[in-house]
Each structure stands twice: as structure tokens, then as C-alpha cells.
Design a protein around this motif. Structure first.
Motif, PDB file in Angstrom:
ATOM      1  N   ASP A 143       0.841  -1.010   0.210  1.00  0.00           N
ATOM      2  CA  ASP A 143       0.261   0.053  -0.084  1.00  0.00           C
ATOM      3  C   ASP A 143       0.814   1.116  -0.194  1.00  0.00           C
ATOM      4  O   ASP A 143       0.654   2.142  -0.752  1.00  0.00           O
ATOM      5  N   ALA A 144       1.778   1.340   0.801  1.00  0.00           N
ATOM      6  CA  ALA A 144       2.573   2.486   1.064  1.00  0.00           C
ATOM      7  C   ALA A 144       3.470   2.843  -0.233  1.00  0.00           C
ATOM      8  O   ALA A 144       3.756   3.907  -0.651  1.00  0.00           O
ATOM      9  N   GLY A 145       4.173   1.658  -0.835  1.00  0.00           N
ATOM     10  CA  GLY A 145       5.052   1.627  -1.987  1.00  0.00           C
ATOM     11  C   GLY A 145       3.875   1.939  -3.121  1.00  0.00           C
ATOM     12  O   GLY A 145       4.506   3.106  -4.003  1.00  0.00           O
ATOM     13  N   CYS A 155      10.058   6.206  -1.734  1.00  0.00           N
ATOM     14  CA  CYS A 155       9.870   5.944  -0.228  1.00  0.00           C
ATOM     15  C   CYS A 155      10.940   5.013   0.051  1.00  0.00           C
ATOM     16  O   CYS A 155      11.435   4.167  -0.226  1.00  0.00           O
ATOM     17  N   ILE A 156      11.138   5.013   1.475  1.00  0.00           N
ATOM     18  CA  ILE A 156      12.066   4.212   2.425  1.00  0.00           C
ATOM     19  C   ILE A 156      10.984   3.484   3.502  1.00  0.00           C
ATOM     20  O   ILE A 156      10.444   4.013   4.343  1.00  0.00           O
ATOM     21  N   LEU A 157      10.961   2.132   3.536  1.00  0.00           N
ATOM     22  CA  LEU A 157      10.175   1.431   4.376  1.00  0.00           C
ATOM     23  C   LEU A 157      10.846   0.856   5.369  1.00  0.00           C
ATOM     24  O   LEU A 157      11.931  -0.103   5.093  1.00  0.00           O
ATOM     25  N   MET A 174       7.082  -6.133  -5.662  1.00  0.00           N
ATOM     26  CA  MET A 174       6.980  -4.724  -5.964  1.00  0.00           C
ATOM     27  C   MET A 174       8.156  -4.224  -7.026  1.00  0.00           C
ATOM     28  O   MET A 174       7.850  -3.423  -7.790  1.00  0.00           O
ATOM     29  N   VAL A 175       9.417  -4.551  -6.365  1.00  0.00           N
ATOM     30  CA  VAL A 175      10.590  -3.917  -7.175  1.00  0.00           C
ATOM     31  C   VAL A 175      10.558  -4.400  -8.617  1.00  0.00           C
ATOM     32  O   VAL A 175      10.801  -4.082  -9.630  1.00  0.00           O
ATOM     33  N   ALA A 176      10.484  -5.938  -8.575  1.00  0.00           N
ATOM     34  CA  ALA A 176      10.538  -6.508  -9.962  1.00  0.00           C
ATOM     35  C   ALA A 176       9.420  -5.936 -10.925  1.00  0.00           C
ATOM     36  O   ALA A 176       9.654  -5.411 -11.907  1.00  0.00           O
ATOM     37  N   GLY A 177       8.326  -5.661 -10.255  1.00  0.00           N
ATOM     38  CA  GLY A 177       7.226  -4.737 -11.415  1.00  0.00           C
ATOM     39  C   GLY A 177       7.520  -3.448 -11.865  1.00  0.00           C
ATOM     40  O   GLY A 177       7.363  -3.152 -12.888  1.00  0.00           O
ATOM     41  N   PRO A 184      13.069   3.493 -11.602  1.00  0.00           N
ATOM     42  CA  PRO A 184      14.239   2.927 -10.903  1.00  0.00           C
ATOM     43  C   PRO A 184      13.686   2.055  -9.796  1.00  0.00           C
ATOM     44  O   PRO A 184      12.633   2.259  -8.957  1.00  0.00           O
ATOM     45  N   ALA A 185      14.696   1.082  -9.532  1.00  0.00           N
ATOM     46  CA  ALA A 185      14.297  -0.031  -8.490  1.00  0.00           C
ATOM     47  C   ALA A 185      14.266   0.832  -7.014  1.00  0.00           C
ATOM     48  O   ALA A 185      13.752   0.521  -6.028  1.00  0.00           O
ATOM     49  N   ASP A 186      15.244   2.010  -6.894  1.00  0.00           N
ATOM     50  CA  ASP A 186      15.198   2.756  -5.776  1.00  0.00           C
ATOM     51  C   ASP A 186      13.958   3.672  -5.316  1.00  0.00           C
ATOM     52  O   ASP A 186      13.947   4.408  -4.381  1.00  0.00           O
ATOM     53  N   THR A 187      13.152   3.652  -6.151  1.00  0.00           N
ATOM     54  CA  THR A 187      11.741   3.991  -5.741  1.00  0.00           C
ATOM     55  C   THR A 187      10.806   3.794  -4.577  1.00  0.00           C
ATOM     56  O   THR A 187      10.671   4.496  -3.890  1.00  0.00           O
ATOM     57  N   ILE A 188      11.119   2.181  -4.579  1.00  0.00           N
ATOM     58  CA  ILE A 188      10.631   1.872  -3.046  1.00  0.00           C
ATOM     59  C   ILE A 188      11.815   0.964  -2.622  1.00  0.00           C
ATOM     60  O   ILE A 188      11.965  -0.004  -3.051  1.00  0.00           O
ATOM     61  N   GLN A 189      12.234   1.341  -1.525  1.00  0.00           N
ATOM     62  CA  GLN A 189      13.099   0.590  -0.896  1.00  0.00           C
ATOM     63  C   GLN A 189      12.815   0.234   0.455  1.00  0.00           C
ATOM     64  O   GLN A 189      11.884   0.671   1.170  1.00  0.00           O
TER      65      GLN A 189
END
Length: 426
Positions: A143-145, A155-157, A174-177, A184-189
Motif C-alpha cells: 500500500d505504502a509503496g 519511499c523508504i520502508l 514490487m521492485v520487480a514490477g 528505478p528500483a530505488d523508488t521503493i526501498q
């Protein structure tokens, strides 16, 4: 070394969060310029990846649940932690729902032309980098991502140790999608450690993290609010009241009260205190129905007189968020008594009234100072998804920036755009 030991090993938390924050800042700059369609496509691909990864997510969650049971976590906490195929599908569907929402980024809030010809606009922009610190609920990872990405934020989770394996499995999907969609993969960490020092580093990461959103128990939120050096969007308690007015319809009241308390006792919208007008004609069936549903009822002297099965409530009960099958019941003198009780004990989260008297309902809605105020509806609807927001990153009980369920718009701010034609100020 076991996986749990690896996650919990001491780290240089400040360096870790500084590195993650720097990478998130770069990603947020790109996201702020990413078209709506591209963000939506990333979420749809993330939803597909979660569905594909369902067996791995369930296996990871089973390990977390087994450890939580061994550690003696409460039934409410176990319920928050547990995933099943329906809940995983709900996560994936939630991502798709967020992908279909109106994008607030770039929206013109208002505009005006000054007498000197200057044209002014207020335009929505992302907050930047959002830090989310949460416990138990692994669905928050998705949800947060999703909400962060769609609102143009990185975001940093930092999830709780009790859900570490579940969070990693969901985050990987999430990162795979997101990566498959070209973002960028760093979108959701996800913070790769359960060391509590990482929380402290996030709370003091001025210039790296723009806002902190805590989702968890009272001790977590209290720590965040006490230690944070960056802005915080949070609620401390969900002391939710449901008032049954003298003019309530008994046919509506009985099932609604049971649902408000017992549908899911571990959610922040669950009713914790039931207020009943002294003139309401049918209080006993409501109390009996709660007890039959497995709820422990604690009441004041007047409530105890209604049923011998009602236990004695003490002073602390009126200020307790049980998150369990327990409810406190007070008999009050009409709307004035209800408003006085709520003013004294509300956490300003959600409060509701059951009545067929529109004037009484209007007074309740106007005078109760909470983020969510309801009339003739279960307090369990206090949820971003139920409000049509797709999901929520949390419920804010403060008065600044955002209040109630915080979704896409709540994760933006605005800037002024000023367009001139050579004007100089005299």
C-alpha cells in the motif's frame, strides 16, 4: 548465521539511511517528472508480480506467523500479520485501484491574475522522500509503496521484525514490477535490517527524508513523535466511540454495533467505547449480542445494571485502545452526555452516532472534533480503501497538512507558479 540473526545484526545505521536517502532523492526527482500513465503501468506490473509471487509470499508469511505465535503475540497482532490468498489478491487489486486513481501531481489548485498582470497558480507537487515505519501488517509494504509511487514520491520502508520475511517477499515483487516498467528500483526501498538503530537514523534524517509516517502501536508512534527531527504524519491512538442515541433504530443499531466492534478487532477503526443514551429503549439486546459474539463488555454502574455479564470498567478503560474483543460501555444523558464523554476521551480518530433524528445527527457531526465523524455507519469504514482512495498510507489525527485517511493527495504539497511579462515592483 540465521536469517533472523543477519537481519538483526548491528549496523552503521546512519550510513545505511544516508545511502538509501541519497538514492531515494535521485529516484524522487525522476518520479516527479514521470507521466501518470507510466506510474500506473508500473503499479499494474507490480500487481502482476505480487500475484506471481503469491506462493513465495505465503511461505514467508507462514514463517513469520509461526515465529509470532511462538513469541506469544496477541490474537489481534496475529490477525494483522497473517496473509492468505484473498489478502494477497486484495493487495494486488489495491495496487491496480491506485493505478486507476486521478493523479494529483500537476493539478492546479487555484489561479488568479493580479491587477499588475501577474498570473499566479498553486500547483500540486510531490513531497519528495517519504519514510514509513510500520509494524505487523505486511500489506503496508504494498500500500505504502503504491501510494508513494503514484503521488510521485520515493519511499523508504522500515517494517517490523515480526513481519520481516513477509515484507521482503512483497518488496521483491514490487521492485520487480516497478523495474519491469522502466522506473528505478530505488523508488521503493526496504530497510534491510530489523536493528532498531535504523529507526532512529530515519527519524533524524533531515534533508534526506521529507516526512515520516508511523503505522503501529502506541509505543512506536510515541517514540517517533518524541524523537523525530523531520515532520511526522500520524495518529497515536484509535479510541473510537459509537453513540447510540435515543432516536436510534434498533433494527439498525444491533447489527451495526456488533460489526463496528467485532468485524476486525485489530484495526484502528474498531469501536472501543460504546455510549448508549439513557433513554434508549433497547440496550440489553445490544449488550447481549456483543457478548454472544465473544466480546468482553466492561461498563459503568448503569451498564452493569443492564446485564449481570457486564464487567466493571475502571478509569483506564475509557482511554484504552483495546485492539481486541473488549469494549467499554457508558450510559450517558443524551447527546450532551455523549459529546462531553467524547471530548474528554477521544483520540480524534473516528467517532460515530446512530440516530434517526437529523438535527441530533447534524449537531454530532458539527461538534465532534475528530478526523472522521460518521452517522448511521459502522466505524469499520474508517479506511482509505472504503473512502474510494484506493488505499491509505495511514490515518492522520492532526490538523495540519492532511487529516483522516491519507492517500495520493495527502502525499503532495504545492508550490506557487508566478508568470509575468516584465513587471517590476515599485
Amino acid at each position: 548465521m540465521t536469517e533472523a540473526a543477519t537481519l538483526a545484526r548491528p549496523i552503521d545505521a546512519a550510513d545505511l539511511i544516508a545511502d538509501m536517502g541519497a538514492r531515494a532523492r535521485v529516484a524522487s526527482g525522476l518520479l516527479s517528472r514521470t507521466p501518470t500513465a507510466a506510474k500506473a503501468e508500473a503499479l499494474r506490473k507490480a500487481a502482476a508480480a505480487i500475484r506471481d509471487a503469491a506462493p513465495a509470499i505465503l511461505a514467508a508469511n507462514a514463517a513469520d506467523v509461526a515465529q509470532a505465535q511462538a513469541n506469544g503475540l496477541s490474537s489481534a497482532m496475529i490477525d494483522r500479520l497473517t496473509l492468505n490468498p484473498d489478502r494477497i489478491e486484495g493487495m494486488a487489486a489495491g495496487l491496480e485501484a491506485v493505478a486507476g486513481l486521478d493523479d494529483p501531481v500537476g493539478r492546479i489548485i487555484d489561479e488568479a491574475e493580479r491587477p499588475n498582470g501577474l498570473i499566479l497558480q498553486r500547483v500540486r507537487v510531490p513531497l519528495g522522500v517519504i519514510g514509513i515505519i510500520y509494524e505487523s501488517r505486511p500489506n503496508v509494504t504494498a500500500d505504502a509503496g503504491a501510494l508513494s509511487l503514484m503521488s510521485g514520491n520515493a519511499c523508504i520502508l522500515r517494517g517490523g521484525s515480526e513481519a520481516a520475511s513477509s515484507n521482503r517477499a512483497i518488496h521483491a515483487a514490487m521492485v520487480a514490477g516497478v523495474s519491469a516498467a522502466g522506473l528505478p528500483a530505488d523508488t521503493i526501498q526496504l530497510v534491510p535490517t530489523t536493528d532498531r538503530a535504523a529507526v532512529g537514523a530515519m527519524l533524524t534524517a533531515e534533508g534526506l527524508i521529507d516526512i515520516i509516517v508511523p503505522r503501529g502501536g502506541k509505543s512506536l508512534v510515541a517514540r517517533v513523535q518524541a524523537e523525530a527531527r523531520v515532520p511526522v504524519l500520524a495518529h497515536l491512538d484509535g479510541i473510537v466511540h459509537l453513540y447510540v442515541d435515543r432516536a436510534a433504530d434498533p433494527a439498525k443499531a444491533l447489527p451495526l454495533v456488533v460489526n463496528a466492534k467485532m468485524r476486525r478487532t485489530g484495526v484502528c477503526g474498531a469501536t472501543e467505547t460504546l455510549l448508549i443514551d439513557r433513554s434508549y429503549q433497547e440496550p440489553r439486546p445490544i449488550i447481549d449480542a456483543l457478548i454472544k459474539a465473544g466480546c468482553e463488555v466492561r461498563g459503568d454502574a448503569a451498564a452493569k445494571a443492564i446485564s449481570p455479564l457486564v464487567m466493571t470498567a475502571d478509569a483506564a478503560d475509557w482511554d484504552t485502545e483495546y485492539l481486541d474483543s473488549i469494549v467499554s460501555v457508558a450510559i450517558v444523558d443524551g447527546i450532551d452526555g455523549a459529546l462531553a464523554h467524547i471530548a474528554a476521551h477521544s483520540s480524534h480518530h473516528t467517532d460515530a452516532i446512530l440516530t434517526e433524528d437529523q438535527a441530533t445527527a447534524d449537531r454530532f457531526l458539527a461538534e465532534v472534533d475528530s478526523a472522521i465523524v460518521m452517522h448511521n455507519a459502522s466505524t469499520q469504514f474508517a479506511d482509505g480503501g472504503e473512502f474510494g482512495l484506493g488505499a491509505e498510507i495511514g490515518i492522520s489525527t492532526g490538523r495540519l497538512h492532511a487529516r483522516g485517511p491519507v492517500a495520493l493527495e495527502g502525499l503532495t504539497t504545492y508550490k506557487w507558479l508566478v508568470r509575468g511579462s516584465g513587471q517590476v515592483r515599485p
